[in-house]
Design a protein around this motif. Structure first.
Motif, PDB file in Angstrom:
ATOM      1  N   ASN A 161     -68.123  23.663  -0.176  1.00  0.00           N
ATOM      2  CA  ASN A 161     -67.430  22.616   0.565  1.00  0.00           C
ATOM      3  C   ASN A 161     -68.410  21.695   1.290  1.00  0.00           C
ATOM      4  O   ASN A 161     -68.220  20.474   1.349  1.00  0.00           O
ATOM      5  N   LEU A 162     -69.469  22.277   1.828  1.00  0.00           N
ATOM      6  CA  LEU A 162     -70.492  21.461   2.481  1.00  0.00           C
ATOM      7  C   LEU A 162     -71.202  20.578   1.471  1.00  0.00           C
ATOM      8  O   LEU A 162     -71.567  19.431   1.774  1.00  0.00           O
ATOM      9  N   ALA A 163     -71.409  21.101   0.267  1.00  0.00           N
ATOM     10  CA  ALA A 163     -72.052  20.293  -0.785  1.00  0.00           C
ATOM     11  C   ALA A 163     -71.191  19.086  -1.140  1.00  0.00           C
ATOM     12  O   ALA A 163     -71.708  17.981  -1.368  1.00  0.00           O
ATOM     13  N   LEU A 164     -69.869  19.269  -1.152  1.00  0.00           N
ATOM     14  CA  LEU A 164     -68.972  18.150  -1.440  1.00  0.00           C
ATOM     15  C   LEU A 164     -69.009  17.120  -0.321  1.00  0.00           C
ATOM     16  O   LEU A 164     -69.046  15.903  -0.577  1.00  0.00           O
ATOM     17  N   LEU A 165     -69.012  17.567   0.928  1.00  0.00           N
ATOM     18  CA  LEU A 165     -69.089  16.630   2.047  1.00  0.00           C
ATOM     19  C   LEU A 165     -70.412  15.861   2.031  1.00  0.00           C
ATOM     20  O   LEU A 165     -70.458  14.687   2.411  1.00  0.00           O
ATOM     21  N   LYS A 166     -71.467  16.513   1.597  1.00  0.00           N
ATOM     22  CA  LYS A 166     -72.754  15.822   1.480  1.00  0.00           C
ATOM     23  C   LYS A 166     -72.682  14.745   0.388  1.00  0.00           C
ATOM     24  O   LYS A 166     -73.225  13.643   0.546  1.00  0.00           O
ATOM     25  N   GLN A 180     -71.135  11.765   1.780  1.00  0.00           N
ATOM     26  CA  GLN A 180     -72.037  10.976   2.606  1.00  0.00           C
ATOM     27  C   GLN A 180     -72.790   9.941   1.773  1.00  0.00           C
ATOM     28  O   GLN A 180     -72.954   8.793   2.183  1.00  0.00           O
ATOM     29  N   PHE A 181     -73.252  10.367   0.618  1.00  0.00           N
ATOM     30  CA  PHE A 181     -74.026   9.474  -0.246  1.00  0.00           C
ATOM     31  C   PHE A 181     -73.138   8.550  -1.077  1.00  0.00           C
ATOM     32  O   PHE A 181     -73.604   7.501  -1.555  1.00  0.00           O
ATOM     33  N   ASN A 182     -71.880   8.939  -1.257  1.00  0.00           N
ATOM     34  CA  ASN A 182     -70.960   8.161  -2.092  1.00  0.00           C
ATOM     35  C   ASN A 182     -69.615   8.007  -1.368  1.00  0.00           C
ATOM     36  O   ASN A 182     -68.614   8.609  -1.759  1.00  0.00           O
ATOM     37  N   PRO A 183     -69.580   7.236  -0.285  1.00  0.00           N
ATOM     38  CA  PRO A 183     -68.355   7.134   0.525  1.00  0.00           C
ATOM     39  C   PRO A 183     -67.156   6.588  -0.243  1.00  0.00           C
ATOM     40  O   PRO A 183     -66.020   6.855   0.139  1.00  0.00           O
ATOM     41  N   HIS A 184     -67.387   5.859  -1.317  1.00  0.00           N
ATOM     42  CA  HIS A 184     -66.280   5.320  -2.102  1.00  0.00           C
ATOM     43  C   HIS A 184     -65.530   6.417  -2.859  1.00  0.00           C
ATOM     44  O   HIS A 184     -64.403   6.200  -3.319  1.00  0.00           O
ATOM     45  N   LEU A 185     -66.123   7.603  -2.962  1.00  0.00           N
ATOM     46  CA  LEU A 185     -65.482   8.713  -3.660  1.00  0.00           C
ATOM     47  C   LEU A 185     -64.686   9.615  -2.717  1.00  0.00           C
ATOM     48  O   LEU A 185     -63.994  10.527  -3.178  1.00  0.00           O
ATOM     49  N   LEU A 186     -64.782   9.359  -1.420  1.00  0.00           N
ATOM     50  CA  LEU A 186     -64.153  10.235  -0.430  1.00  0.00           C
ATOM     51  C   LEU A 186     -62.634  10.245  -0.569  1.00  0.00           C
ATOM     52  O   LEU A 186     -62.005   9.191  -0.693  1.00  0.00           O
ATOM     53  N   ARG A 187     -62.067  11.442  -0.532  1.00  0.00           N
ATOM     54  CA  ARG A 187     -60.613  11.622  -0.571  1.00  0.00           C
ATOM     55  C   ARG A 187     -60.158  12.250   0.732  1.00  0.00           C
ATOM     56  O   ARG A 187     -60.621  13.336   1.115  1.00  0.00           O
ATOM     57  N   ASP A 188     -59.254  11.563   1.428  1.00  0.00           N
ATOM     58  CA  ASP A 188     -58.789  12.045   2.731  1.00  0.00           C
ATOM     59  C   ASP A 188     -58.205  13.449   2.641  1.00  0.00           C
ATOM     60  O   ASP A 188     -58.494  14.319   3.476  1.00  0.00           O
ATOM     61  N   GLU A 189     -57.376  13.680   1.656  1.00  0.00           N
ATOM     62  CA  GLU A 189     -56.705  14.975   1.528  1.00  0.00           C
ATOM     63  C   GLU A 189     -57.702  16.113   1.358  1.00  0.00           C
ATOM     64  O   GLU A 189     -57.538  17.189   1.940  1.00  0.00           O
ATOM     65  N   THR A 190     -58.750  15.875   0.580  1.00  0.00           N
ATOM     66  CA  THR A 190     -59.753  16.917   0.367  1.00  0.00           C
ATOM     67  C   THR A 190     -60.512  17.213   1.653  1.00  0.00           C
ATOM     68  O   THR A 190     -60.783  18.381   1.971  1.00  0.00           O
ATOM     69  N   VAL A 191     -60.842  16.183   2.414  1.00  0.00           N
ATOM     70  CA  VAL A 191     -61.558  16.373   3.676  1.00  0.00           C
ATOM     71  C   VAL A 191     -60.723  17.201   4.649  1.00  0.00           C
ATOM     72  O   VAL A 191     -61.217  18.159   5.255  1.00  0.00           O
ATOM     73  N   THR A 192     -59.460  16.853   4.803  1.00  0.00           N
ATOM     74  CA  THR A 192     -58.613  17.605   5.735  1.00  0.00           C
ATOM     75  C   THR A 192     -58.381  19.033   5.248  1.00  0.00           C
ATOM     76  O   THR A 192     -58.304  19.962   6.063  1.00  0.00           O
ATOM     77  N   ASN A 193     -58.311  19.225   3.936  1.00  0.00           N
ATOM     78  CA  ASN A 193     -58.158  20.587   3.415  1.00  0.00           C
ATOM     79  C   ASN A 193     -59.396  21.430   3.703  1.00  0.00           C
ATOM     80  O   ASN A 193     -59.293  22.619   4.031  1.00  0.00           O
ATOM     81  N   ILE A 194     -60.574  20.822   3.582  1.00  0.00           N
ATOM     82  CA  ILE A 194     -61.808  21.545   3.883  1.00  0.00           C
ATOM     83  C   ILE A 194     -61.844  21.948   5.352  1.00  0.00           C
ATOM     84  O   ILE A 194     -62.182  23.085   5.703  1.00  0.00           O
ATOM     85  N   LEU A 195     -61.495  21.021   6.228  1.00  0.00           N
ATOM     86  CA  LEU A 195     -61.502  21.324   7.667  1.00  0.00           C
ATOM     87  C   LEU A 195     -60.460  22.379   8.012  1.00  0.00           C
ATOM     88  O   LEU A 195     -60.722  23.277   8.822  1.00  0.00           O
ATOM     89  N   THR A 196     -59.291  22.279   7.402  1.00  0.00           N
ATOM     90  CA  THR A 196     -58.239  23.257   7.670  1.00  0.00           C
ATOM     91  C   THR A 196     -58.646  24.639   7.184  1.00  0.00           C
ATOM     92  O   THR A 196     -58.426  25.644   7.875  1.00  0.00           O
ATOM     93  N   LYS A 197     -59.256  24.707   6.012  1.00  0.00           N
ATOM     94  CA  LYS A 197     -59.731  25.995   5.498  1.00  0.00           C
ATOM     95  C   LYS A 197     -60.804  26.585   6.412  1.00  0.00           C
ATOM     96  O   LYS A 197     -60.850  27.809   6.614  1.00  0.00           O
ATOM     97  N   SER A 198     -61.654  25.737   6.966  1.00  0.00           N
ATOM     98  CA  SER A 198     -62.722  26.243   7.832  1.00  0.00           C
ATOM     99  C   SER A 198     -62.167  26.846   9.121  1.00  0.00           C
ATOM    100  O   SER A 198     -62.809  27.709   9.736  1.00  0.00           O
TER     101      SER A 198
END
Length: 252
Positions: free
Chosen positions: A51-56, A59-77
């Protein structure tokens, strides 16, 4: 010997190959990691390193960021507290998400005005409550806002996982807890509470002790066992010779 930070027993081989190779920095692997996050949410597994690798990558490709995936990662953590995983994930998010700015146009809002900023803020509130051991307030906050229901909807068994983590933390610090207090901490009452205490946790309930409802008895473990500490100092008399000699010396 402790468990390695990057260890995840349920990690698929193709994910492990990506993490251990140069492809972990390849933007094309973003969709692979996103699908893996979805899989974690469905089968109740967890892989912080992936999950940290995906967040990294985000960072390098902000146009690929998906809101749902980010919130799912935080919720899982959150489901593995009191580990620092939530903070690790939070610090990899772009600054415009953590510090939303006012929109200059309703049709073209600036980064940070999207619901993602609000979602991250609300999840951080839950993390702070858990860190402060305010478990009753955690459940009250979770239940009073419909946005929280949307945030945890994709994470299978979120409430059950949180109860298990809270129980683990309580079991590390307590030997006895009043039933009414623990019911608030777990947001459970009646038969569901008793089933969780006896069948899931393996604890007991002594109805003759404590206040109304009795006392929950937690077996002794290496964390909650009271251990006496014996401090032994070995100081030889010769070490005091100089001090004693100075006491009898006449001032110059």
């Amino acid at each position: 010997m402790g468990i390695a930070f990057d260890y995840a027993p349920a990690r698929p081989q193709h994910i492990d190959d990506i993490l251990n190779g140069l492809d972990r920095y390849n933007p094309e692997t973003t969709t692979v990691f996103q699908d893996y996050v979805t899989q974690q949410c469905e089968d109740r597994t967890y892989d912080c390193y992936a999950n940290l690798a995906l967040l990294k990558l985000y960072q390098f490709n902000p146009h690929l960021l998906r809101d749902e995936t980010v919130t799912n990662i935080l919720t899982k953590s959150l489901t593995v507290f009191p580990s620092p995983d939530f903070s690790l994930c939070l610090h990899l998010l772009p600054s415009y998400i953590l510090n939303p700015t006012a929109s200059t146009s309703s049709t073209n809002p600036t980064p940070g005005d999207a619901p993602l900023s609000e979602a991250v803020t609300k999840l951080n509130v839950l993390n702070n409550l858990l860190s402060a051991a305010k478990y009753r307030e955690f459940w009250q906050t979770l239940d009073k806002d419909d946005l929280y229901a949307d945030l945890i909807a994709d994470v299978g068994g979120f409430e059950e996982l949180m109860r298990v983590r809270i129980a683990v933390t309580v079991g590390q610090s307590c030997r006895e807890v009043e039933r009414g207090v623990l019911e608030g901490w777990l947001s459970l009452t009646g038969p569901p509470f008793e089933h969780f205490i006896r069948e899931v946790c393996g604890w007991g309930i002594d109805e003759t002790k404590g206040g109304k409802g009795g006392m929950v008895i937690i077996p002794i473990n290496k964390e909650n066992e009271a251990k006496g500490t014996v401090v032994k100092e070995e100081v030889k008399f010769d070490q005091f010779a100089r001090v004693i000699r100075r006491a009898y010396e006449q001032p110059a």
